[in-house]
Enzyme design. Sequence first.
Site: not given
Length: 321
Positions: A128, A90, A140, A95
Site C-alpha cells: 500500500e 472509504g 490496519d 477495509s
Amino acid sequence: MSPYCDLYGGAILNATISLFAYASIEPLREPKIIIEAVDRAEMVVYDFADTLPINNTLDLAKGVYNYIFRKYGPVPSGFKLSTTVDAPAGSGLGSSSTLVVAIIGVFAEWLNLPLGEYDIAQMAYDVERVELNMAGGRQDQYAATFGGVNFMEFYKDNKVIVNPLRIKQKYLYELENNLLLFFTATSRLSSTIIEAQSRNVKENRQESIDAMHYLKEQAVMMKEAVLQGNIHQIGGILDFGFRYKKQMAMGITNDSMDEIYEAALKAGATGGKISGAGGGGFMMFYCPGNSRYSVKKALESFGGSFSRYQFTERGLVTWSI
C-alpha cells in the site's frame, strides 16, 4: 503513522470486528489473469504477464500480484482472483488494508510462501505505502493479520510490536453492547487528510504534534480501562481523543459530523470517535446503560445507518481445497 511514530513512537488500541474481506484464487488452464471485485461489479482480464498496470482499477489486487511476482517469481499458472469486502471503501474501518491482507494470504496459501504474521502485515504495508504510494499508517494491516484485541507499538525502521490483550469476556460483551457503530453515509479519500497530518509533523507544527501525543496517551488510557474492567471510562476517554484528533489536521471533522457527535452526546452517549483518518465514514459512540436506543433514535434524522457487529479473535485465515 510516519513520520510521527519514527520520531516519537506510536501506540494504538485496536479490536477486530465481524466485518470481513474475502479473497479466493482459482487456477486457470489458459494464460490469463482475471481479477474480479464481486461486491463492486468490477473485472479486469489480462494476458499472463509479470507486471499488471496500476491505473486506478482494482489496484490493490494488482499491486499485491506485482509485489509477489517481483519477490518470489512467476506463479504456476493463470488464475482468477475474486474479492469482496463487508465494509464500504472509504469507511474508516481499514477495509483497504484488510483486503490487501486477504489477497496476500490467498497468494501465500496457493504458492506455499513461508510467511508469518509479521511478514504478511509488513508486506501489506509495503504494497500500500511503497508499491502503490498510498498515504496512511500501518495499524490496519497488523490488526487484520493478527485479529483480536491488541495494543500495538510503532517505532522507526518499521519496528512494530503487537501485544495481544487478555480481556475478560464480560468486558468485551459490555463494550459490544455499549459501542454503537454509525455509518454517516459518506465515504472519504483518507490520503489527503493523512498527508496533511504528515506535513504538520514535518513542518513541526506544535499544536498538531501535541494533539498526536494526546492520541497516543489515549491508547494507553483505553488499554488500562479495558484490562481493569473500568468499561464505563471508555466514553470519557473517547471524548478526550475526539477533541484532540480534530487538532491534528484540517478536514478530520466537519460541521455535519460535529452536529452528529453533539446530538449523540445530548441523547446519552458519553463519548465517541471518528474511525480512520476522518472526514466521513463510520463514527462510533459509547452509550452506557440502555442509552444506545435513545442515541439511535437521535441519529436517525441524519440519514446514516447502524451496523451490527461482534468482536472477533480471528485475523487472517486461509485454506485450500
